[in-house]
Design a protein around this motif. Structure first.
Motif, mmCIF file in Angstrom:
data_model
loop_
_atom_site.group_PDB
_atom_site.id
_atom_site.type_symbol
_atom_site.label_atom_id
_atom_site.label_comp_id
_atom_site.label_asym_id
_atom_site.label_seq_id
_atom_site.Cartn_x
_atom_site.Cartn_y
_atom_site.Cartn_z
ATOM 1 N N THR A 57 0.823 -1.208 0.000
ATOM 2 C CA THR A 57 0.000 0.000 0.000
ATOM 3 C C THR A 57 0.858 1.259 0.000
ATOM 4 O OG1 THR A 57 -0.153 0.392 2.400
ATOM 5 C CG2 THR A 57 -1.608 -1.301 1.460
ATOM 6 N N HIS A 58 0.175 2.380 -0.199
ATOM 7 C CA HIS A 58 0.838 3.689 -0.201
ATOM 8 C C HIS A 58 0.738 4.352 1.169
ATOM 9 C CE1 HIS A 58 -3.443 4.484 -0.983
ATOM 10 N NE2 HIS A 58 -3.232 5.667 -0.403
ATOM 11 N N SER A 59 0.499 3.587 2.196
ATOM 12 C CA SER A 59 0.305 4.131 3.538
ATOM 13 C C SER A 59 1.497 4.954 4.003
ATOM 14 C CB SER A 59 0.076 2.988 4.524
ATOM 15 O OG SER A 59 0.081 3.447 5.861
ATOM 16 N N GLY A 60 1.201 6.089 4.622
ATOM 17 C CA GLY A 60 2.220 6.890 5.285
ATOM 18 C C GLY A 60 2.266 6.563 6.765
ATOM 19 N N GLU A 61 3.224 7.141 7.455
ATOM 20 C CA GLU A 61 3.390 6.879 8.881
ATOM 21 C C GLU A 61 2.156 7.324 9.672
ATOM 22 O OE1 GLU A 61 5.419 8.633 7.007
ATOM 23 O OE2 GLU A 61 7.321 7.530 6.932
ATOM 24 N N GLY A 62 1.725 6.464 10.580
ATOM 25 C CA GLY A 62 0.669 6.840 11.514
ATOM 26 C C GLY A 62 -0.737 6.817 10.965
ATOM 27 N N ASP A 63 -0.941 6.290 9.754
ATOM 28 C CA ASP A 63 -2.284 6.265 9.186
ATOM 29 C C ASP A 63 -2.999 5.003 9.651
ATOM 30 O OD1 ASP A 63 -4.596 6.350 7.700
ATOM 31 O OD2 ASP A 63 -3.608 7.005 5.857
ATOM 32 N N THR A 64 -3.908 5.157 10.603
ATOM 33 C CA THR A 64 -4.590 4.015 11.218
ATOM 34 C C THR A 64 -5.527 3.292 10.260
ATOM 35 O OG1 THR A 64 -6.306 5.511 12.047
ATOM 36 C CG2 THR A 64 -4.459 5.006 13.523
ATOM 37 N N PHE A 65 -5.892 3.939 9.160
ATOM 38 C CA PHE A 65 -6.757 3.307 8.170
ATOM 39 C C PHE A 65 -6.187 1.960 7.740
ATOM 40 C CE2 PHE A 65 -7.917 2.404 3.795
ATOM 41 C CZ PHE A 65 -9.281 2.661 3.746
ATOM 42 N N TRP A 66 -4.876 1.923 7.539
ATOM 43 C CA TRP A 66 -4.259 0.716 6.991
ATOM 44 C C TRP A 66 -4.125 -0.384 8.031
ATOM 45 C CZ3 TRP A 66 -4.797 0.464 2.130
ATOM 46 C CH2 TRP A 66 -4.915 1.658 1.413
ATOM 47 N N ASP A 67 -4.142 -0.029 9.310
ATOM 48 C CA ASP A 67 -4.214 -1.053 10.357
ATOM 49 C C ASP A 67 -5.514 -1.848 10.221
ATOM 50 O OD1 ASP A 67 -1.830 -0.149 11.385
ATOM 51 O OD2 ASP A 67 -2.740 0.996 13.002
ATOM 52 N N ILE A 68 -6.597 -1.134 9.882
ATOM 53 C CA ILE A 68 -7.900 -1.789 9.752
ATOM 54 C C ILE A 68 -7.932 -2.673 8.510
ATOM 55 C CG2 ILE A 68 -10.390 -1.413 9.636
ATOM 56 C CD1 ILE A 68 -9.886 1.372 10.906
ATOM 57 N N VAL A 69 -7.356 -2.180 7.403
ATOM 58 C CA VAL A 69 -7.262 -2.999 6.188
ATOM 59 C C VAL A 69 -6.504 -4.292 6.484
ATOM 60 C CG1 VAL A 69 -6.315 -3.136 3.847
ATOM 61 C CG2 VAL A 69 -7.380 -1.014 4.624
ATOM 62 N N ARG A 70 -5.384 -4.162 7.169
ATOM 63 C CA ARG A 70 -4.552 -5.331 7.489
ATOM 64 C C ARG A 70 -5.273 -6.289 8.426
ATOM 65 N NH1 ARG A 70 1.016 -2.998 9.523
ATOM 66 N NH2 ARG A 70 1.467 -5.216 9.792
ATOM 67 N N SER A 71 -6.066 -5.755 9.321
ATOM 68 C CA SER A 71 -6.827 -6.601 10.234
ATOM 69 C C SER A 71 -7.766 -7.526 9.456
ATOM 70 C CB SER A 71 -7.621 -5.722 11.206
ATOM 71 O OG SER A 71 -8.340 -6.492 12.132
#
Length: 334
Positions: A57-71
């Motif tokens: 992904t193109h996630s930047g530091e500290g973007d909690t959105f991608w924690d949810i995607v990974r979950s």
């Protein structure tokens, strides 16, 4: 919760899948995650051959959105006997290099975002040439088929933006500031363009450095001080909503803060009436379905969507939805 007409049917169907998925947690790392059991004791859900699926992904530091995607992805990986690999880079060149590394590793499938699509064209062509199926998620859906992906899973960003514009009209707003936290990200630009298309008032875009909290907050504060008649700030990611609430407090602005995307803090702020509404694109579902689709394709030649994007949003959620959302955001699945 009310859902835009164009997405309502698909979102309703996908919600059933999401409820069946259960939950999983994510550590929020920015480096590659090679959890051999997909996040927990895995390999017990199915008896199909072990697969290795990578997400970049193109996630930047500290973007909690991608924690949810990974979950969501890890939950599906656990069920599907998949080793889930994760890597991210906010720079397009770095993201493409990560995809190439997984092509070189001959993984069984790749999940990728297309925030800056042209940077991904060549490497996805190499994945296709290597016989590695690709599913795109979240951003750049209009490029998915052209780049050879099986399908795209996410929300239509223009439709989501238009839904926000309609909601702002219902709330009687007149002047909106649309905060873009990553320059060059086609999906973020589409969101603001969608707001401008349907909103009866005026919309001004503001670019900020989303991975730099103090700088972002300072930029928003400066704009609110300079333009007193802004009556609503629309942020395009949950962390930016928090910066905007602080900027509003610092400047004494009366502007309403609304946002795309959910996390636990946004739900908390909606409960406290610090955020008016949020646009939920169900990131958990994007992660879950993308892993599931690649497993289905590899084991049964299935493809989701029939050549069309699989929509996971948008849905507008407000303070009245907080009671049913709190337990899900607390566990990291909404």
């Amino acid at each position: 919760m009310h859902t835009s007409r164009t997405a309502k049917g698909v979102v309703a169907c996908l919600a059933v899948i999401a409820l069946a998925a259960g939950c999983s947690s994510s550590g929020g790392k920015d480096d590659e995650d090679e959890s051999g059991d997909g996040g927990s004791g895995g390999g017990t859900g199915v008896h199909t051959p072990r697969l290795k699926i990578a997400m970049v992904t193109h996630s930047g530091e500290g973007d909690t959105f991608w924690d949810i995607v990974r979950s969501g992805a890890k939950q599906a990986a656990r069920k599907d006997n998949v080793q889930f690999l994760y890597a991210n880079d906010k720079e397009a060149k770095g993201q493409a290099e990560l995809v190439q590394s997984f092509v070189d590793k001959k993984v069984d499938g790749i999940i990728v975002t297309l925030a800056k699509p042209e940077a991904m064209r060549s490497v996805l062509g190499k994945a296709k040439a290597a016989g590695i199926p690709v599913v795109t998620i979240n951003s750049g859906g209009e490029f998915s088929e052209e780049f050879g992906a099986l399908s795209h899973i996410g929300q239509d960003e223009s439709v989501a933006g238009e839904a926000v514009g309609d909601e702002l009209d219902e709330r009687g707003k007149k002047k909106a500031l649309c905060v873009i936290h990553e320059q060059g990200n086609v999906s973020l630009e589409q969101r603001c363009a969608g707001v401008k298309k349907s909103f009866g008032g005026s919309v001004e875009n503001l670019n900020v450095e989303g991975t730099n909290a103090p700088a972002s907050q300072s930029s928003i504060s400066a704009k609110l001080q300079a333009t007193k008649d802004i009556d609503v700030v629309v942020t395009l990611g949950a962390p930016i909503a928090a910066y905007s609430v602080k900027a509003k407090e610092d400047t004494g602005s009366k502007a309403e803060i609304d946002t795309f995307d959910l996390n636990a803090e946004v739900v908390k702020r909606m409960k406290a009436q610090e955020v008016g509404f949020a646009v939920d694109q169900q990131p958990y579902l994007q992660g879950y379905l993308s892993v599931d689709e690649l497993w289905l394709y590899k084991t049964n030649a299935n493809v989701l969507g029939g050549g069309k994007p699989v929509l996971t949003g948008p849905a507008i959620v407000t303070g009245k939805d907080v009671p049913k959302l709190e337990k899900y955001t607390a566990r990291g699945t909404r």
